[in-house]
Design an enzyme around this catalytic site. Structure first.
Site, PDB file in Angstrom:
ATOM      1  N   LYS A 205       5.678  -1.581  -2.075  1.00 38.00           N
ATOM      2  CA  LYS A 205       6.763  -2.238  -1.165  1.00 38.00           C
ATOM      3  C   LYS A 205       7.529  -3.418  -1.924  1.00 38.00           C
ATOM      4  O   LYS A 205       8.893  -3.595  -1.962  1.00 38.00           O
ATOM      5  CB  LYS A 205       6.452  -2.544   0.289  1.00 38.00           C
ATOM      6  N   GLU A 211      -2.909  -4.654  -7.414  1.00 37.27           N
ATOM      7  CA  GLU A 211      -3.763  -3.359  -7.631  1.00 37.27           C
ATOM      8  C   GLU A 211      -2.837  -2.298  -8.536  1.00 37.27           C
ATOM      9  O   GLU A 211      -3.124  -1.636  -9.305  1.00 37.27           O
ATOM     10  CB  GLU A 211      -4.621  -2.757  -6.507  1.00 37.27           C
ATOM     11  N   GLY A 266       4.173  -0.338   5.757  1.00 31.58           N
ATOM     12  CA  GLY A 266       3.793   0.387   4.815  1.00 31.58           C
ATOM     13  C   GLY A 266       2.696   1.378   5.240  1.00 31.58           C
ATOM     14  O   GLY A 266       2.856   2.535   4.919  1.00 31.58           O
ATOM     15  N   ARG A 267       2.211   1.187   6.364  1.00 27.62           N
ATOM     16  CA  ARG A 267       1.100   2.306   6.963  1.00 27.62           C
ATOM     17  C   ARG A 267       2.194   3.239   7.798  1.00 27.62           C
ATOM     18  O   ARG A 267       1.414   4.144   8.341  1.00 27.62           O
ATOM     19  CB  ARG A 267       0.055   1.687   7.705  1.00 27.62           C
ATOM     20  N   GLU A 352      -5.226  -1.748  11.370  1.00 24.18           N
ATOM     21  CA  GLU A 352      -4.383  -2.995  10.620  1.00 24.18           C
ATOM     22  C   GLU A 352      -3.337  -3.205  11.618  1.00 24.18           C
ATOM     23  O   GLU A 352      -2.614  -4.032  11.502  1.00 24.18           O
ATOM     24  CB  GLU A 352      -3.922  -2.052   9.230  1.00 24.18           C
ATOM     25  N   HIS A 383     -23.956  17.325  11.511  1.00 24.09           N
ATOM     26  CA  HIS A 383     -25.330  17.281  10.753  1.00 24.09           C
ATOM     27  C   HIS A 383     -25.511  15.783  10.211  1.00 24.09           C
ATOM     28  O   HIS A 383     -26.375  15.725   9.359  1.00 24.09           O
ATOM     29  CB  HIS A 383     -25.285  18.243   9.627  1.00 24.09           C
ATOM     30  N   LYS A 511      -5.818 -11.002   0.168  1.00 16.34           N
ATOM     31  CA  LYS A 511      -4.927 -11.005  -1.342  1.00 16.34           C
ATOM     32  C   LYS A 511      -4.933 -12.435  -1.875  1.00 16.34           C
ATOM     33  O   LYS A 511      -4.862 -12.577  -3.202  1.00 16.34           O
ATOM     34  CB  LYS A 511      -3.558 -10.467  -1.186  1.00 16.34           C
TER      35      LYS A 511
END
Length: 554
Positions: A205, A211, A266-267, A352, A383, A511
């Site tokens: 963005k 990263e 963003g999400r 978030e 399981h 960050k």
């Protein structure tokens, strides 16, 4: 009036005490039509919420709380483009990305739908060119592999959708994802690829995400001597960003810089140009169908009465459990292999958004604002952790999600899968009483003494609530509606609990600290750090020095 002083809130607080003493078995016994009455059939799926610890009085008061909190007013503001993300002074208009606005909203001097359509047309042109072999690298070979470099919303949504719609893939361009700044992931993804035929999509963005930009620079070095740096960036890189100037300054060809906007979180961005990998994987028509499915849910959320509104009911039920009943976790359990990434996607979308401790008035909240979201594929979970769901004293409400139509043609498999999904929700609801266990063990010929010894361990008290979402089929349109269902559910919770769901200051804190720590890890300087962090830096430095030291020789 404060939220907790509302009559509807106080009534729900009281009803929660009563509901803890009731059992789902009794609620079903008292109402033979409960399964039909407490379910909604939408074009894309059936939403069954009958296995929840609620009665009509609870539902009436939950709906009243929604009205008292002005949910309908906040919903109207969102669709009108009002800046409801007030801590950042922005609208929340991911709904505009799928054409769901009831009226035009001006943005940047143009109707927002015109901005969206213009960018979608650019996306369509690029995707078609790529599929037709018209996108080539420095040596003239057509692109065969696309690597998406992004993190958080810039990768999790697109990757989840592509995995979910694997049966709808088209074309022969392969898609790969790198999100971790740990170089091991980038190295593993790049190892089998050909530098001449690989294209990188840098999704960020701000186009400053540490990263993502670190991975982009490493990808540029990996391309090596195919051409000059300028040519490599022009032929082997695409950017998706809200900061076009930064992308162009990095060296990406202007025609290959695709835009989304700061009014898209963003999400919530997979519907934008961030969905470029999706459009490549399933074709642009498939991407349009995904948007159309989400728009269908947008219209349902905007138009359906609250008591018949699937996102509203889901949000209210989640609020009921987390905030009033004191159940702090919620499990997402897909019974469809294609949806294996959905729990991780919803974990980010929900936690978030609503993992907040400050009200819209700037005061500390005095109640739980959102559950811990977790889960995995249902069959694998059976399981792994279902033992906890069934017999732990903790109550974990759950969403069971499956498809009526299988995504394959193997006979017999799908019936077993669906039978397990239905059986698990039924078992969580009903449990197994001491009397039932004793009858079962008696039928197996066990002695009275053995039955007395074994019976306590086989009792399941049940009364564990769940929703069931049965998709007609898992295709782009249905998946779009499913994702939008959860987006609006999250919005409902945030509005009622009087928090801002669309900022993420907790992410920004880490960050900033990481940026300050990085040079200290390199230099070994630990001034200003707490004792624990200083010791950890010291250990990293010592271990690195030891690894670099030459081996002693005898």
């Amino acid at each position: 009036m404060q939220l907790t002083q509302l009559a509807s809130w106080r009534k729900l607080d009281s009803l929660a005490q009563q509901m803890r003493t009731r059992h789902l078995r009794d609620l079903f016994a008292a109402d033979p039509q409960r399964g039909r009455r407490l379910s909604l059939e939408l074009p894309e799926f059936l939403f069954d919420y009958s296995k929840n610890l609620v009665d009509d009085e609870v539902l009436v008061n939950l709906l009243q709380l929604a009205r008292d909190a002005d949910l309908e007013g906040w919903r109207a503001q969102m669709f009108a483009g009002a800046p409801i993300n007030r801590t950042e002074g922005r609208p929340v208009l991911h709904v505009a990305l799928r054409g769901a606005l009831p009226e035009s909203v001006p943005m940047q001097g143009a109707p927002v739908e015109a901005l969206v359509e213009s960018e979608l047309e650019r996306l369509k042109g690029f995707v078609n060119l790529l599929h037709n072999g018209g996108v080539t690298g420095c040596t003239g070979k057509k692109i065969t592999d696309v690597v998406n470099l992004g993190v958080g919303g810039s990768h999790l949504g697109p990757q989840m959708v592509i995995e979910a719609l694997r049966a709808h893939r088209c074309g022969d361009v392969r898609i790969h994802f790198v999100s971790n700044v740990d170089g091991a992931q980038l190295a593993d993804v790049l190892a089998p690829l050909d530098t001449e035929t690989t294209l990188f999509v840098v999704s960020s963005k701000t186009f400053t995400t540490t990263e993502t930009m670190t991975n982009a620079r490493s990808a540029l070095r990996w391309l090596g001597g195919l051409g000059s740096t300028e040519e490599l960036l022009r032929r082997h890189f695409v950017a998706v960003t809200a900061n076009s100037d930064k992308a162009r300054a990095f060296g990406v060809e202007p025609q290959r810089v695709f835009q989304f906007w700061d009014w898209v979180g963003g999400r919530y961005s997979l519907w934008s140009a961030i969905g470029l990998p999706i459009a490549i994987a399933i074709g642009f028509d498939g991407f349009r169908a995904l948007l159309d499915g989400a728009a269908s849910m947008d219209r349902h959320f905007r138009e359906a009465p609250l008591e018949q509104n699937a996102p509203v009911l889901m949000g209210l039920l989640s609020l009921w459990y987390c905030t009033f009943m004191g159940y702090p976790a919620h499990a997402v359990l897909p019974y469809d292999q294609a949806l294996h990434m959905l729990p991780a996607y919803l974990q980010q979308a929900d936690m978030e958004s609503n993992g907040k401790s400050t009200t819209r008035a700037g005061e500390e909240v005095g109640y739980a604002t959102g559950p811990l979201i977790w889960g995995m594929l249902g069959i694998n979970g059976q399981h792994a952790f279902y033992q906890y769901l069934h017999q732990s004293p903790e109550v974990v409400p759950a969403d069971f999600i499956g498809s009526v139509a299988p995504g394959h043609d193997l006979p017999g498999h799908h019936e077993i899968l669906l039978a397990n999904m239905l059986a698990q929700s039924q078992a969580l609801m009903n449990g197994v009483s001491r009397e039932q266990v004793e009858v079962e063990l008696t039928g197996k010929g066990l002695s009275k003494e053995k039955i007395e010894a074994l019976a306590p361990y086989k009792v399941h008290r049940g009364n564990k609530p769940s929703n069931t979402i049965l998709l007609r089929t898992l295709d782009p349109r249905t998946l779009g509606a499913l994702i939008a269902l959860y987006e609006h559910k999250i919005f409902v919770q945030g509005v009622i609990l009087q928090i801002y769901s669309f900022d993420q200051w907790g992410v920004e804190l880490g960050k900033g600290l990481a940026a300050a720590l990085q040079p200290q890890l390199e230099s070994g300087e630990v001034s200003g750090q707490d004792a624990s962090t200083a010791r950890l830096i010291e250990y990293c430095r010592q271990a690195t020095a030891g690894a670099e030291a030459p081996l002693a020789t005898g």
